[in-house]
Design a protein around this motif. Structure first.
Motif, short mmCIF file in Angstrom:
data_model
loop_
_atom_site.label_atom_id
_atom_site.label_comp_id
_atom_site.label_asym_id
_atom_site.label_seq_id
_atom_site.Cartn_x
_atom_site.Cartn_y
_atom_site.Cartn_z
N LEU A 27 21.90 94.10 68.30
CA LEU A 27 21.08 95.18 67.75
C LEU A 27 19.86 94.63 67.02
O LEU A 27 18.80 95.24 67.04
CB LEU A 27 21.91 96.09 66.83
CG LEU A 27 21.14 97.27 66.23
CD1 LEU A 27 20.55 98.16 67.32
CD2 LEU A 27 22.05 98.07 65.31
N HIS A 29 18.16 91.98 67.83
CA HIS A 29 17.17 91.68 68.87
C HIS A 29 16.49 92.97 69.30
O HIS A 29 15.27 93.02 69.45
CB HIS A 29 17.83 91.02 70.09
CG HIS A 29 18.21 89.60 69.89
ND1 HIS A 29 17.38 88.56 70.24
CD2 HIS A 29 19.32 89.03 69.36
CE1 HIS A 29 17.97 87.42 69.97
NE2 HIS A 29 19.15 87.68 69.43
N ARG A 30 17.28 94.01 69.50
CA ARG A 30 16.73 95.30 69.94
C ARG A 30 15.79 95.87 68.89
O ARG A 30 14.77 96.48 69.22
CB ARG A 30 17.84 96.27 70.28
CG ARG A 30 18.65 95.78 71.50
CD ARG A 30 19.66 96.78 71.99
NE ARG A 30 18.96 97.94 72.51
CZ ARG A 30 19.42 99.18 72.41
NH1 ARG A 30 20.57 99.43 71.81
NH2 ARG A 30 18.73 100.19 72.90
N PHE A 33 12.62 94.07 69.37
CA PHE A 33 11.94 94.61 70.56
C PHE A 33 11.24 95.91 70.19
O PHE A 33 10.08 96.13 70.53
CB PHE A 33 12.93 94.92 71.69
CG PHE A 33 13.69 93.75 72.27
CD1 PHE A 33 13.24 92.45 72.15
CD2 PHE A 33 14.88 93.98 72.94
CE1 PHE A 33 13.96 91.39 72.68
CE2 PHE A 33 15.61 92.94 73.48
CZ PHE A 33 15.14 91.63 73.35
N ALA A 34 11.97 96.80 69.51
CA ALA A 34 11.43 98.13 69.18
C ALA A 34 10.24 98.03 68.24
O ALA A 34 9.32 98.85 68.31
CB ALA A 34 12.52 99.00 68.56
N LEU A 49 16.92 103.81 69.09
CA LEU A 49 18.02 102.94 69.51
C LEU A 49 19.37 103.66 69.54
O LEU A 49 20.40 103.05 69.80
CB LEU A 49 18.10 101.72 68.58
CG LEU A 49 16.84 100.83 68.58
CD1 LEU A 49 16.98 99.70 67.58
CD2 LEU A 49 16.54 100.30 69.96
N ALA A 109 21.24 91.74 74.33
CA ALA A 109 20.25 92.72 73.86
C ALA A 109 19.35 93.17 75.01
O ALA A 109 19.05 94.36 75.15
CB ALA A 109 19.42 92.13 72.73
N GLU A 113 18.87 96.91 76.69
CA GLU A 113 17.56 97.51 76.93
C GLU A 113 17.42 97.94 78.39
O GLU A 113 16.90 99.00 78.68
CB GLU A 113 16.45 96.50 76.58
CG GLU A 113 16.29 96.22 75.12
CD GLU A 113 15.51 97.31 74.41
OE1 GLU A 113 14.36 97.57 74.78
OE2 GLU A 113 16.06 97.89 73.46
#
Length: 170
Positions: A27, A29-30, A33-34, A49, A109, A113
């Motif tokens: 999460l 990593h996500r 990314f976000a 997310l 991650a 995605e």
């Protein structure tokens, strides 16, 4: 929004145990990314997310303590204050021993995605015999290609780009 500091750095070297530990959960990593190129609130990130705000707040705190996320600004809303967060760097450079250990979590991650991706993502996995020189040249070209990409701005769709060249076990 009231700005809270400097713009994100161009690059941040990820090399400390604290930084790699912070990246030990998919999460996080996500979240990175976000936060790609624009700041977001905990509520915005929770919606994007599909998770609880408390979960986002906890993981943002871990990333912030590791120096990977920073407060971007605040905004007054209905008697409260919204905090906007952003990445502390546009590009993270992974070095040291933790680089390899982090690969599995990063790929988890990316897999998460991809599950929620719109359209048909390009995924091309190929095993091919190369000389060391060919592999080095390929890595250099791909790295240069990704580094040369310019962000199209906040009005455009966000894309993830994952590039790897690796030598599998024999």
């Amino acid at each position: 929004m009231t700005d809270q500091g400097s713009e994100p750095a161009d690059r941040l070297e990820i090399s400390s145990a604290e930084q790699f530990k912070a990246l030990g959960h998919p999460l996080r990593h996500r979240l990175l990314f976000a936060l790609g190129q624009e700041a977001a609130t905990i509520s915005q990130l929770a919606t994007a997310l599909d998770t609880r705000k408390g979960n986002i707040a906890h993981h943002l705190g871990v990333l912030r303590d590791a120096g990977m996320v920073q407060l971007a600004g605040t905004r007054q809303v209905r008697g409260g204050t919204e905090q906007y967060y952003r990445r502390s760097a546009k590009i993270f450079d992974f070095t040291g021993e933790g680089r390899r250990a982090n690969t599995g979590v990063a790929l988890q991650a990316v897999a998460a995605e991809l599950e929620g991706a719109t359209g048909e993502p390009l995924l091309n996995l190929r095993n091919i015999r190369l000389t060391e020189r060919q592999a080095s040249e390929l890595m250099e070209k791909l790295d240069g290609l990704v580094d040369s990409l310019e962000d199209a701005g906040p009005g455009e769709a966000r894309y993830g780009v994952l590039v790897t060249v690796y030598r599998p076990r024999q």
